[in-house]
Design a protein around this motif. Structure first.
Motif, mmCIF file in Angstrom:
data_model
loop_
_atom_site.group_PDB
_atom_site.id
_atom_site.type_symbol
_atom_site.label_atom_id
_atom_site.label_comp_id
_atom_site.label_asym_id
_atom_site.label_seq_id
_atom_site.Cartn_x
_atom_site.Cartn_y
_atom_site.Cartn_z
ATOM 1 N N PRO A 74 7.347 11.976 5.279
ATOM 2 C CA PRO A 74 6.404 11.240 4.449
ATOM 3 C C PRO A 74 5.125 12.050 4.232
ATOM 4 O O PRO A 74 4.766 12.895 5.031
ATOM 5 N N THR A 75 4.484 11.751 3.139
ATOM 6 C CA THR A 75 3.232 12.435 2.839
ATOM 7 C C THR A 75 2.140 11.916 3.758
ATOM 8 O O THR A 75 2.279 10.874 4.388
ATOM 9 N N SER A 80 -7.760 4.840 1.658
ATOM 10 C CA SER A 80 -7.774 3.412 1.960
ATOM 11 C C SER A 80 -9.127 2.844 1.549
ATOM 12 O O SER A 80 -10.105 3.571 1.388
ATOM 13 N N ALA A 81 -9.132 1.540 1.374
ATOM 14 C CA ALA A 81 -10.358 0.829 1.025
ATOM 15 C C ALA A 81 -10.113 -0.654 1.262
ATOM 16 O O ALA A 81 -8.977 -1.084 1.466
ATOM 17 N N SER A 147 -1.260 7.034 -0.740
ATOM 18 C CA SER A 147 -1.458 8.306 -1.452
ATOM 19 C C SER A 147 -1.381 8.072 -2.946
ATOM 20 O O SER A 147 -0.669 7.169 -3.403
ATOM 21 N N LEU A 148 -2.089 8.879 -3.708
ATOM 22 C CA LEU A 148 -2.021 8.867 -5.165
ATOM 23 C C LEU A 148 -1.367 10.174 -5.593
ATOM 24 O O LEU A 148 -1.907 11.242 -5.323
ATOM 25 N N VAL A 165 1.576 5.418 -6.778
ATOM 26 C CA VAL A 165 0.903 5.033 -5.546
ATOM 27 C C VAL A 165 1.973 4.836 -4.471
ATOM 28 O O VAL A 165 2.894 4.038 -4.656
ATOM 29 N N THR A 166 1.856 5.586 -3.370
ATOM 30 C CA THR A 166 2.883 5.536 -2.328
ATOM 31 C C THR A 166 2.276 5.302 -0.955
ATOM 32 O O THR A 166 1.112 5.579 -0.713
ATOM 33 N N ARG A 167 3.121 4.800 -0.075
ATOM 34 C CA ARG A 167 2.785 4.693 1.347
ATOM 35 C C ARG A 167 4.049 5.085 2.105
ATOM 36 O O ARG A 167 5.108 4.498 1.883
#
Length: 193
Positions: A74-75, A80-81, A147-148, A165-167
């Motif tokens: 995974p990246t 975060s926000a 991540s973008l 947009v990934t997680r």
């Protein structure tokens, strides 16, 4: 009757013979097999129709690795926000609708999906789906770091940054599609009513 010295005229062959040419060597088309396999996998990724248990990773080689039974690393999710909800105006970190949000002062459009419109919705069903998609994106963004990733084009016609947009290597677009709140992006919007 014709006498013994009479000969019937020879019939001419009406077809002309072409001069003999050497035969062309026919090449192998085996190179086409991997090209078609890659196109097939790309089409599957586009429509998000992988079997259960296979997640879509948008990194190069990750799709092929998932078919080989190898999970791609995974990246590093570092963004975060604390996201709020904002339906129009700019903000530092807030969700506009199911596929648009503000983050760190920039407006982003999730590039791999299309969600129902919320303002204005064209029918009651679109309004309900749009509200659910907005809430789901809001929950997902607040659930942890993400991540973008580049989507090819930097921005759309409204100057929103286009990103996937990934997680953990899984796209939020794939999550919204699986929840029935979005469609895979097909290059244009389709009506929801």
């Amino acid at each position: 009757m014709a006498g013994p010295d009479f000969h019937y005229p020879r019939q001419r062959n009406l077809r002309r013979r072409s001069p003999m040419r050497p035969r062309r060597r026919v090449g192998s088309n085996l190179w086409l097999t991997p090209v078609m396999a890659i196109a097939f996998v790309a089409a599957l990724a586009t429509f998000q129709r992988f079997p259960d248990g296979v997640s879509i990773d948008w990194e190069p080689g990750a799709i092929a690795a998932s078919f080989a039974g190898v999970k791609a690393a995974p990246t590093d999710d570092r963004l975060s926000a604390n996201f709020g909800i904002c339906h129009s105006g700019g903000g530092s970190s807030c969700v506009v609708d199911g596929d648009t949000f503000w983050f760190a002062g920039d407006k982003y459009r999730i590039a791999d999906i299309d969600t129902p419109e919320t303002h204005p919705a064209r029918c009651a069903e679109e309004a309900a789906l749009g509200a659910a998609a907005t809430e789901r994106l809001h929950e997902w963004l607040n659930a942890g770091a993400f991540s973008l990733e580049s989507a090819g084009r930097d921005a759309d016609q409204y100057d929103r940054k286009l990103r996937i947009v990934t997680r953990g290597g899984t796209s939020v677009g794939a999550v919204l599609v699986a929840d029935g709140l979005a469609r895979p992006w097909e290059g244009r919007r389709r009506p929801w009513c």
